[in-house]
Design a protein around this motif. Structure first.
Motif, PDB file in Angstrom:
ATOM      1  N   VAL A 158       0.842  -1.203   0.000  1.00  0.00           N
ATOM      2  CA  VAL A 158       0.000   0.000   0.000  1.00  0.00           C
ATOM      3  C   VAL A 158       0.878   1.254   0.000  1.00  0.00           C
ATOM      4  O   VAL A 158       0.575   2.235  -0.699  1.00  0.00           O
ATOM      5  CB  VAL A 158      -0.964  -0.009   1.207  1.00  0.00           C
ATOM      6  CG1 VAL A 158      -1.660   1.332   1.385  1.00  0.00           C
ATOM      7  CG2 VAL A 158      -1.988  -1.122   1.052  1.00  0.00           C
ATOM      8  N   GLY A 159       1.963   1.229   0.743  1.00  0.00           N
ATOM      9  CA  GLY A 159       2.859   2.380   0.771  1.00  0.00           C
ATOM     10  C   GLY A 159       3.468   2.677  -0.583  1.00  0.00           C
ATOM     11  O   GLY A 159       3.604   3.833  -0.972  1.00  0.00           O
ATOM     12  N   GLN A 160       3.832   1.637  -1.305  1.00  0.00           N
ATOM     13  CA  GLN A 160       4.395   1.866  -2.646  1.00  0.00           C
ATOM     14  C   GLN A 160       3.338   2.336  -3.627  1.00  0.00           C
ATOM     15  O   GLN A 160       3.616   3.169  -4.486  1.00  0.00           O
ATOM     16  CB  GLN A 160       5.054   0.594  -3.164  1.00  0.00           C
ATOM     17  CG  GLN A 160       6.412   0.367  -2.564  1.00  0.00           C
ATOM     18  CD  GLN A 160       7.243  -0.570  -3.410  1.00  0.00           C
ATOM     19  OE1 GLN A 160       6.719  -1.370  -4.176  1.00  0.00           O
ATOM     20  NE2 GLN A 160       8.543  -0.472  -3.271  1.00  0.00           N
ATOM     21  N   GLN A 161       2.136   1.826  -3.517  1.00  0.00           N
ATOM     22  CA  GLN A 161       1.076   2.243  -4.433  1.00  0.00           C
ATOM     23  C   GLN A 161       0.695   3.707  -4.230  1.00  0.00           C
ATOM     24  O   GLN A 161       0.352   4.402  -5.177  1.00  0.00           O
ATOM     25  CB  GLN A 161      -0.167   1.371  -4.250  1.00  0.00           C
ATOM     26  CG  GLN A 161      -0.008  -0.017  -4.795  1.00  0.00           C
ATOM     27  CD  GLN A 161      -1.237  -0.879  -4.526  1.00  0.00           C
ATOM     28  OE1 GLN A 161      -2.115  -0.507  -3.744  1.00  0.00           O
ATOM     29  NE2 GLN A 161      -1.288  -2.030  -5.168  1.00  0.00           N
ATOM     30  N   ARG A 162       0.747   4.161  -2.993  1.00  0.00           N
ATOM     31  CA  ARG A 162       0.338   5.533  -2.681  1.00  0.00           C
ATOM     32  C   ARG A 162       1.520   6.482  -2.571  1.00  0.00           C
ATOM     33  O   ARG A 162       1.356   7.652  -2.221  1.00  0.00           O
ATOM     34  CB  ARG A 162      -0.463   5.559  -1.399  1.00  0.00           C
ATOM     35  CG  ARG A 162      -1.738   4.761  -1.550  1.00  0.00           C
ATOM     36  CD  ARG A 162      -2.588   4.854  -0.354  1.00  0.00           C
ATOM     37  NE  ARG A 162      -3.753   4.004  -0.565  1.00  0.00           N
ATOM     38  CZ  ARG A 162      -4.876   4.131   0.061  1.00  0.00           C
ATOM     39  NH1 ARG A 162      -5.006   5.072   0.961  1.00  0.00           N
ATOM     40  NH2 ARG A 162      -5.870   3.331  -0.171  1.00  0.00           N
ATOM     41  N   ASP A 163       2.710   5.969  -2.832  1.00  0.00           N
ATOM     42  CA  ASP A 163       3.935   6.767  -2.807  1.00  0.00           C
ATOM     43  C   ASP A 163       4.163   7.436  -1.448  1.00  0.00           C
ATOM     44  O   ASP A 163       4.452   8.630  -1.357  1.00  0.00           O
ATOM     45  CB  ASP A 163       3.919   7.809  -3.928  1.00  0.00           C
ATOM     46  CG  ASP A 163       5.317   8.297  -4.264  1.00  0.00           C
ATOM     47  OD1 ASP A 163       6.279   7.524  -4.043  1.00  0.00           O
ATOM     48  OD2 ASP A 163       5.455   9.445  -4.720  1.00  0.00           O
ATOM     49  N   VAL A 164       3.982   6.643  -0.391  1.00  0.00           N
ATOM     50  CA  VAL A 164       4.266   7.111   0.967  1.00  0.00           C
ATOM     51  C   VAL A 164       5.279   6.148   1.579  1.00  0.00           C
ATOM     52  O   VAL A 164       5.389   4.994   1.163  1.00  0.00           O
ATOM     53  CB  VAL A 164       2.988   7.173   1.840  1.00  0.00           C
ATOM     54  CG1 VAL A 164       2.023   8.199   1.301  1.00  0.00           C
ATOM     55  CG2 VAL A 164       2.327   5.820   1.950  1.00  0.00           C
ATOM     56  N   PRO A 165       6.041   6.617   2.574  1.00  0.00           N
ATOM     57  CA  PRO A 165       7.018   5.715   3.186  1.00  0.00           C
ATOM     58  C   PRO A 165       6.320   4.550   3.908  1.00  0.00           C
ATOM     59  O   PRO A 165       5.269   4.708   4.506  1.00  0.00           O
ATOM     60  CB  PRO A 165       7.770   6.586   4.184  1.00  0.00           C
ATOM     61  CG  PRO A 165       7.179   7.928   4.120  1.00  0.00           C
ATOM     62  CD  PRO A 165       6.082   7.945   3.131  1.00  0.00           C
ATOM     63  N   GLY A 166       6.931   3.424   3.822  1.00  0.00           N
ATOM     64  CA  GLY A 166       6.406   2.235   4.492  1.00  0.00           C
ATOM     65  C   GLY A 166       7.562   1.354   4.924  1.00  0.00           C
ATOM     66  O   GLY A 166       8.722   1.761   4.852  1.00  0.00           O
ATOM     67  N   PRO A 167       7.272   0.154   5.361  1.00  0.00           N
ATOM     68  CA  PRO A 167       8.349  -0.743   5.775  1.00  0.00           C
ATOM     69  C   PRO A 167       9.220  -1.110   4.574  1.00  0.00           C
ATOM     70  O   PRO A 167       8.725  -1.269   3.451  1.00  0.00           O
ATOM     71  CB  PRO A 167       7.615  -1.957   6.337  1.00  0.00           C
ATOM     72  CG  PRO A 167       6.260  -1.898   5.743  1.00  0.00           C
ATOM     73  CD  PRO A 167       5.955  -0.467   5.501  1.00  0.00           C
ATOM     74  N   GLY A 168      10.491  -1.249   4.822  1.00  0.00           N
ATOM     75  CA  GLY A 168      11.420  -1.585   3.757  1.00  0.00           C
ATOM     76  C   GLY A 168      11.434  -3.075   3.459  1.00  0.00           C
ATOM     77  O   GLY A 168      10.848  -3.899   4.178  1.00  0.00           O
TER      78      GLY A 168
END
Length: 104
Positions: free
Chosen positions: A43-53
């Protein structure tokens, strides 16, 4: 017809059963945590927000697989010492993962 494996093993002490139950909950929690991190990463990658690596997700996934295998060993161990050792291994692994990934 022979007796089932469960009857041949002999009774487990109550403490071992409680320890195995507790470690089973921890192993399930690691699985749930790794799935949650995977979803959060997607979800973080889809919305271009930081998330777990990727390293955090992979670390949790590997720990979850190891914990489930150790829990399986604890549930199927013939002796109470082996069952306790495997269950304590799950508890220790969970403590290491949570300490290294979430407290640091």
């Amino acid at each position: 017809m022979g007796r089932s494996r469960a009857l041949r093993r002999g009774p487990y002490r109550r403490g071992i059963r409680l320890l195995r139950g507790f470690s089973g909950v921890l192993a399930g929690g690691l699985v749930a945590l790794s799935v949650t991190l995977l979803v959060a990463g997607i979800v973080g990658q889809q919305r271009d927000v930081p998330g777990p690596g990727v390293v955090a997700i992979a670390g949790h996934a590997v720990a979850a697989v190891v914990a489930v295998l150790m829990q399986r060993r604890a549930d199927r161990a013939a002796g109470s010492a082996r069952a306790a050792g495997a269950a304590l291994g799950v508890v220790a692994l969970t403590a290491v993962v949570l300490g290294a990934q979430w407290l640091v």
